[in-house]
Design a protein around this motif. Structure first.
Motif, mmCIF file in Angstrom:
data_model
loop_
_atom_site.group_PDB
_atom_site.id
_atom_site.type_symbol
_atom_site.label_atom_id
_atom_site.label_comp_id
_atom_site.label_asym_id
_atom_site.label_seq_id
_atom_site.Cartn_x
_atom_site.Cartn_y
_atom_site.Cartn_z
ATOM 1 N N UNK A 133 0.842 -1.212 0.000
ATOM 2 C CA UNK A 133 0.000 0.000 0.000
ATOM 3 C C UNK A 133 0.870 1.252 0.000
ATOM 4 N N UNK A 134 1.955 1.201 0.779
ATOM 5 C CA UNK A 134 2.825 2.372 0.847
ATOM 6 C C UNK A 134 3.516 2.606 -0.511
ATOM 7 N N UNK A 135 4.034 1.532 -1.105
ATOM 8 C CA UNK A 135 4.756 1.697 -2.387
ATOM 9 C C UNK A 135 3.819 2.137 -3.513
ATOM 10 N N UNK A 136 2.664 1.477 -3.612
ATOM 11 C CA UNK A 136 1.807 1.796 -4.766
ATOM 12 C C UNK A 136 1.194 3.187 -4.595
ATOM 13 N N UNK A 137 0.956 3.598 -3.336
ATOM 14 C CA UNK A 137 0.413 4.952 -3.149
ATOM 15 C C UNK A 137 1.475 6.001 -3.474
ATOM 16 N N UNK A 138 2.741 5.669 -3.226
ATOM 17 C CA UNK A 138 3.814 6.591 -3.641
ATOM 18 C C UNK A 138 3.860 6.673 -5.166
ATOM 19 N N UNK A 139 3.796 5.492 -5.804
ATOM 20 C CA UNK A 139 3.811 5.464 -7.274
ATOM 21 C C UNK A 139 2.667 6.318 -7.828
ATOM 22 N N UNK A 140 1.465 6.098 -7.282
ATOM 23 C CA UNK A 140 0.290 6.816 -7.792
ATOM 24 C C UNK A 140 0.403 8.318 -7.531
ATOM 25 N N UNK A 141 0.745 8.681 -6.305
ATOM 26 C CA UNK A 141 0.791 10.111 -5.961
ATOM 27 C C UNK A 141 1.847 10.826 -6.811
ATOM 28 N N UNK A 241 9.205 -5.334 -1.498
ATOM 29 C CA UNK A 241 9.453 -4.528 -2.706
ATOM 30 C C UNK A 241 8.268 -4.609 -3.662
ATOM 31 N N UNK A 242 8.036 -3.511 -4.375
ATOM 32 C CA UNK A 242 6.931 -3.443 -5.342
ATOM 33 C C UNK A 242 7.461 -2.803 -6.622
ATOM 34 N N UNK A 243 7.125 -3.375 -7.765
ATOM 35 C CA UNK A 243 7.550 -2.802 -9.051
ATOM 36 C C UNK A 243 6.368 -2.819 -10.010
ATOM 37 N N UNK A 244 6.139 -1.699 -10.637
ATOM 38 C CA UNK A 244 5.025 -1.581 -11.587
ATOM 39 C C UNK A 244 5.568 -1.797 -12.999
ATOM 40 N N UNK A 293 -5.312 -3.099 2.762
ATOM 41 C CA UNK A 293 -4.553 -2.582 1.612
ATOM 42 C C UNK A 293 -5.397 -1.571 0.834
ATOM 43 N N UNK A 294 -6.700 -1.855 0.663
ATOM 44 C CA UNK A 294 -7.580 -0.899 -0.041
ATOM 45 C C UNK A 294 -7.543 0.451 0.692
ATOM 46 N N UNK A 295 -7.706 0.391 2.008
ATOM 47 C CA UNK A 295 -7.694 1.643 2.785
ATOM 48 C C UNK A 295 -6.334 2.327 2.703
ATOM 49 N N UNK A 296 -5.290 1.491 2.811
ATOM 50 C CA UNK A 296 -3.928 2.041 2.795
ATOM 51 C C UNK A 296 -3.572 2.674 1.456
ATOM 52 N N UNK A 297 -4.068 2.080 0.370
ATOM 53 C CA UNK A 297 -3.766 2.644 -0.959
ATOM 54 C C UNK A 297 -4.378 4.040 -1.065
#
Ligand code: SR1
Ligand code: MG
Length: 403
Positions: A133-141, A241-244, A293-297
């Protein structure tokens, strides 16, 4: 110049060998074509002596999932490689590094991430991803803010928009997400056991109105540079780790479409937990991870996006008009809810399903899961414009499950 043709594994090895400083001269290289997506060839080239490896992704001139009767522009390979470069600059470490783009072959050579797992597969195996949630929200923001009129030079944005005009891939989305599931279209694909659900979608006027509003937004909004296909099959994950990957659908569109895609795919996995061979407490625990995760995103995205806006926003009017930021974020949440719902519905009755649900072996459980996913998706679409908080989105998933 090499004329476009689909590469063989031997040709992929030759191209990999020609890359500067990657493999040792004269070394043995092995290659496997591993593409299991809907559209492209993907070659995995490895140097067995050192374990070094690289990915070569080549666009085909048609949609692989359907065949040559569905032609697709090769320009999507350029769009994908350019989007990866923009995203890598704005969200460092969250996308693969691009080593080479060859326009003649519609080929992108990039970092191999096979020490990660495709997140959809991980979710099917009920892996918990604490960083996600932290990584994907950084990616999105970061990617959405800095490619929008809020976060980049507005004249430059208009010029950049030109490079990401992606008509063929947008048309896939316009048809498969915002049209075909709501009519008796040839592309639709669903099991006979849920025909009643599909037919109900075709005649639900209130639903059609909301889908039409979402479709119009997808067709006309140019808020930011989207990934455009941000489902859990476009994400490589490890617990740390998260990679898009795979931004070939990138275009300037409504931000909520990307955020909604992530949430939809978490909720499809939530629905798929109907299939559970372990105990009830364990199922509940995994569903709690998914709703967390939904909330965290969303909450991660919202706080990071607002922080970027407060620190870097420079538009003279949008920046200081009292209440504008709050209204903007509320509208974004509402778009997110609606797009998430549309993304769920298409994966049950439209072309291209998700393995989370299709691989459930028991037909009765699979049917229950499909009905649940449709119920959550339809409610998200219908209540999208009334959404006030991310908790309401989670509540829809939880209360539809309880019925
Ligand atoms: C014809 S392509 C079908 C789907 O695959 C891609 O991943 C997109 O989600 C598209 O809608
Ligand atoms: Mg893809």
């Amino acid at each position: 110049m090499t004329a476009y043709h689909p590469l063989t594994e031997a040709e992929a090895v030759d191209i990999a060998r020609s890359l500067d400083n990657l493999f040792s001269p004269g070394t043995e290289l092995t290659c496997n074509e591993i593409g299991d997506g809907n559209l492209n060839l993907v070659f995995h080239v490895t140097e067995p002596a050192t374990g070094k490896s690289v990915i070569l992704k080549q666009a085909l001139p048609y949609a692989k999932v359907v065949g040559e009767s569905w032609p697709l522009s090769l320009d999507r390979a350029r769009i994908e490689s350019e989007a990866l470069i923009v995203q890598g600059r704005l969200a460092p470490g969250l996308v693969p590094e691009v080593y080479l783009y060859n326009p003649d072959l519609a080929l992108t050579v990039m970092e191999d991430l096979s020490d990660h797992t495709i997140m959809r597969k991980g979710l099917i195996e009920r892996i918990v991803y604490p960083r996600f949630a932290d990584d994907i929200s950084t990616f999105l923001a970061n990617t959405l803010f800095f490619t929008s009129d809020l976060g980049m030079n507005q004249q430059e944005k208009k010029l950049q928009l030109k490079s990401f005009i992606n008509p063929d891939l947008c048309k896939i989305t316009e048809d498969l997400i915002f049209c075909d599931p709501y009519r008796d279209a040839d592309t639709n694909s669903f099991e006979e056991s849920i025909r009643d659900e599909a037919e109900a979608l075709w005649s639900d006027g209130a639903l059609h109105l909301e889908v039409a509003l979402l479709r119009e937004k997808f067709l006309t909004s140019t808020e930011a540079l989207l990934h455009g296909d941000l489902h859990t099959g476009s994400i490589f994950a490890r617990p740390d780790s998260t990679k898009v990957i795979d931004p070939e659908f990138a275009y300037y569109g409504p931000m909520g479409f990307d955020i909604g895609a992530v949430i939809a795919n978490l909720l499809l996995s939530f629905a798929a937990q109907e299939h559970w061979s372990g105990d009830e407490a364990a199922r509940k625990e995994y569903r709690t991870f998914l709703t967390g995760a939904v909330q965290g995103v969303w909450s991660g995205f919202e706080s990071k996006f607002r922080a970027l806006w407060n620190e870097h926003g420079s538009d003279p009017m949008l920046q200081r008009a009292p209440g504008f930021q709050d209204l903007y974020m509320k509208r974004l949440l509402q778009d997110t809810a609606g797009f998430a719902g549309a993304k769920m519905v298409r994966r049950i009755v439209g072309l291209a399903h998700v393995a989370d649900i299709d691989t459930i072996p028991d037909a009765a459980v699979r049917e229950r899961t499909q009905r649940l996913a449709l119920a959550i998706g339809k409610t998200l679409i219908k209540r999208g414009r009334q959404t006030e908080s991310i908790e309401q989105i989670v509540d829809i998933a939880v209360s539809e499950t309880a019925q």
